[in-house]
Design a protein around this motif. Sequence first.
Motif, PDB file in Angstrom:
ATOM      1  N   ARG A 249       0.837  -1.211   0.003  1.00 48.76           N
ATOM      2  CA  ARG A 249       0.089  -0.087   0.091  1.00 48.76           C
ATOM      3  C   ARG A 249       0.856   1.111   0.014  1.00 48.76           C
ATOM      4  O   ARG A 249       0.440   2.220  -0.422  1.00 48.76           O
ATOM      5  CB  ARG A 249      -0.933  -0.131   1.304  1.00 48.76           C
ATOM      6  N   GLN A 250       2.028   1.135   0.586  1.00 51.31           N
ATOM      7  CA  GLN A 250       2.744   2.252   0.778  1.00 51.31           C
ATOM      8  C   GLN A 250       3.151   3.042  -0.656  1.00 51.31           C
ATOM      9  O   GLN A 250       3.669   4.168  -1.128  1.00 51.31           O
ATOM     10  CB  GLN A 250       4.309   2.012   1.408  1.00 51.31           C
ATOM     11  N   GLN A 251       3.180   1.919  -1.844  1.00 56.34           N
ATOM     12  CA  GLN A 251       3.425   2.629  -3.273  1.00 56.34           C
ATOM     13  C   GLN A 251       2.387   3.484  -3.721  1.00 56.34           C
ATOM     14  O   GLN A 251       2.666   4.323  -4.249  1.00 56.34           O
ATOM     15  CB  GLN A 251       3.634   1.162  -3.999  1.00 56.34           C
ATOM     16  N   ALA A 252       1.123   3.300  -3.237  1.00 56.17           N
ATOM     17  CA  ALA A 252      -0.001   4.146  -3.557  1.00 56.17           C
ATOM     18  C   ALA A 252      -0.213   5.509  -2.650  1.00 56.17           C
ATOM     19  O   ALA A 252      -0.461   6.402  -2.823  1.00 56.17           O
ATOM     20  CB  ALA A 252      -1.206   3.416  -3.625  1.00 56.17           C
ATOM     21  N   TRP A 253       0.149   5.037  -1.360  1.00 56.18           N
ATOM     22  CA  TRP A 253      -0.042   6.046  -0.295  1.00 56.18           C
ATOM     23  C   TRP A 253       1.004   5.964   0.906  1.00 56.18           C
ATOM     24  O   TRP A 253       0.809   5.394   1.903  1.00 56.18           O
ATOM     25  CB  TRP A 253      -1.508   5.860   0.320  1.00 56.18           C
ATOM     26  N   PRO A 254       2.226   6.440   0.301  1.00 52.71           N
ATOM     27  CA  PRO A 254       3.183   6.693   1.670  1.00 52.71           C
ATOM     28  C   PRO A 254       2.879   7.223   2.940  1.00 52.71           C
ATOM     29  O   PRO A 254       2.114   8.225   2.870  1.00 52.71           O
ATOM     30  CB  PRO A 254       4.322   7.438   0.876  1.00 52.71           C
ATOM     31  N   ASP A 255       3.173   6.519   3.944  1.00 58.46           N
ATOM     32  CA  ASP A 255       2.978   7.003   5.292  1.00 58.46           C
ATOM     33  C   ASP A 255       4.136   6.219   6.280  1.00 58.46           C
ATOM     34  O   ASP A 255       3.800   5.199   6.341  1.00 58.46           O
ATOM     35  CB  ASP A 255       1.508   6.628   5.730  1.00 58.46           C
ATOM     36  N   ALA A 256       5.123   6.941   6.533  1.00 61.80           N
ATOM     37  CA  ALA A 256       5.996   6.664   7.066  1.00 61.80           C
ATOM     38  C   ALA A 256       5.875   5.733   8.472  1.00 61.80           C
ATOM     39  O   ALA A 256       6.328   4.766   9.001  1.00 61.80           O
ATOM     40  CB  ALA A 256       7.248   7.657   7.529  1.00 61.80           C
ATOM     41  N   LEU A 257       5.029   6.298   9.474  1.00 58.63           N
ATOM     42  CA  LEU A 257       4.601   5.810  10.552  1.00 58.63           C
ATOM     43  C   LEU A 257       3.786   4.474  10.258  1.00 58.63           C
ATOM     44  O   LEU A 257       4.114   3.657  11.183  1.00 58.63           O
ATOM     45  CB  LEU A 257       3.720   6.696  11.443  1.00 58.63           C
ATOM     46  N   LEU A 258       3.020   4.363   9.473  1.00 56.66           N
ATOM     47  CA  LEU A 258       2.187   3.002   9.227  1.00 56.66           C
ATOM     48  C   LEU A 258       3.359   2.241   8.548  1.00 56.66           C
ATOM     49  O   LEU A 258       3.049   0.745   9.080  1.00 56.66           O
ATOM     50  CB  LEU A 258       1.012   3.426   8.087  1.00 56.66           C
ATOM     51  N   ALA A 259       4.112   2.336   7.924  1.00 57.64           N
ATOM     52  CA  ALA A 259       5.195   1.455   7.210  1.00 57.64           C
ATOM     53  C   ALA A 259       6.036   1.033   8.223  1.00 57.64           C
ATOM     54  O   ALA A 259       6.129  -0.124   8.004  1.00 57.64           O
ATOM     55  CB  ALA A 259       6.047   2.351   6.324  1.00 57.64           C
ATOM     56  N   ARG A 260       6.594   1.712   9.395  1.00 53.42           N
ATOM     57  CA  ARG A 260       7.205   1.350  10.256  1.00 53.42           C
ATOM     58  C   ARG A 260       6.691   0.182  10.994  1.00 53.42           C
ATOM     59  O   ARG A 260       7.200  -0.660  11.414  1.00 53.42           O
ATOM     60  CB  ARG A 260       7.737   2.510  11.442  1.00 53.42           C
ATOM     61  N   HIS A 261       5.092   0.506  11.306  1.00 58.19           N
ATOM     62  CA  HIS A 261       4.428  -0.519  12.018  1.00 58.19           C
ATOM     63  C   HIS A 261       4.551  -1.954  11.218  1.00 58.19           C
ATOM     64  O   HIS A 261       4.885  -3.014  11.935  1.00 58.19           O
ATOM     65  CB  HIS A 261       2.922  -0.252  12.319  1.00 58.19           C
ATOM     66  N   TRP A 262       4.358  -1.886   9.939  1.00 55.51           N
ATOM     67  CA  TRP A 262       4.409  -3.154   9.295  1.00 55.51           C
ATOM     68  C   TRP A 262       5.553  -3.737   9.101  1.00 55.51           C
ATOM     69  O   TRP A 262       5.719  -5.048   9.078  1.00 55.51           O
ATOM     70  CB  TRP A 262       3.453  -2.921   7.818  1.00 55.51           C
TER      71      TRP A 262
END
Length: 425
Positions: A249-262
Amino acid sequence: MLGDNHYIHRLRVSCLKQPLFHRHQLLALDHELALATNSTDIDHYLAQSRNLLELARASLLDRAANSLANALRYDDPWVAAASGIEYLAALKGENHAELYTHLLAGQQAAAPLRVHSALVQSYFERLFLGLLHIHTSHQNRDEVQLEIGLNFNQLCNADPRFVASDWISRPRYRLRLPWPEAPLHGWLHPLWAAAPTQAQQLPANPGAILDAARARWQSSIRGYTGNWPAADPVEIPSAQLLTDKHLDRQQAWPDALLARHWIAARGAIASATTSTSLEAICEDQQSRFQIEAIWNSLWLSGLLAPLRAVATHAWANDPDSAAALGKASATTYTLTGYGPKALLRSPRVQSFIAQNLVPNLRGSLDSLGAAAGEAGFDLIREARLWQNLAAPISFERALTQPDPPLQLQPVHYWNQILAQADLPH
């Protein structure tokens, strides 16, 4: 009797790698080997063990105990009570058919409590998203105000601990809120006067009851003091698809905090050594994400509120939109310490503008629905209107008033009080 590299031996090797998730199974595995050692043949052993009944029971007890520990860790009394019901159900049954009949009955009895927990989280999330909207926007105010009252009353009815005196001290609420306490109390103050006086009772903490039940079960389990043979650990299927879809999903909607969680979840899931520990780790990560998602949605929505109001006023240009711009700027300044111009220098806002706003100013948004934890789609909608109906957008040119002094507020994040610079962006 069991032979080399038997499943029982392999399962024990895997359980010992993460013993806290497998306390019941480790006891039951000792029980099984003790029975096997004292049996004359395989049929005798299977008869004594009732076809490994206690090992099957132990896996269910571990699942319930792990779910209980997870619920207590994140202050969820309803899931804790549900796990207790499932634990006690798994102690019943004198054969496999009876065991799973009781388990199903326990799950059915526990299901309303799990639904109740999800509703409490939903009421809370919608309440504070609505309160933030009311304090930063003039759009749909009557509808949102009605929803605020509804969600507030439902939350008061659902949780007797959601009361004016100490609701903020409850981890199930404090963990989901990024901001200082004072403005939050101010938002809720008008609602407490009409708060319902009767709420449902919290379910009792099942801890002491389960301790006694576990002791009774353990008293029937045989110990084994001999040597266990060497064996290979069991293999479990990969569960990385659970995280891959979120990271994609980060490809379409980057979000560093959510990415760090996953990314962290991916590592935690990869550490699982049995299906039991895999389930426990996934439940823990899902609980963390439920907290992280509402926290991130509120934090980012609060940061972006003045920019959304700027975009709305730029195309609407009426007294209501002008008043909303002033209110949004004042609210975000209270919550974060940023004035509107300073927001444009905030690393999190700069990342959002570059990675999320600019790429979506043109083209179709049909495939860009919001996922849990994401925010800022309202800003994109208003900015597209600004661009299409008024002029090329420029927040810098639109912000004509001077900022108040920069007074960055601390951020509440996972029981820590952090500087904003310490958050991922």
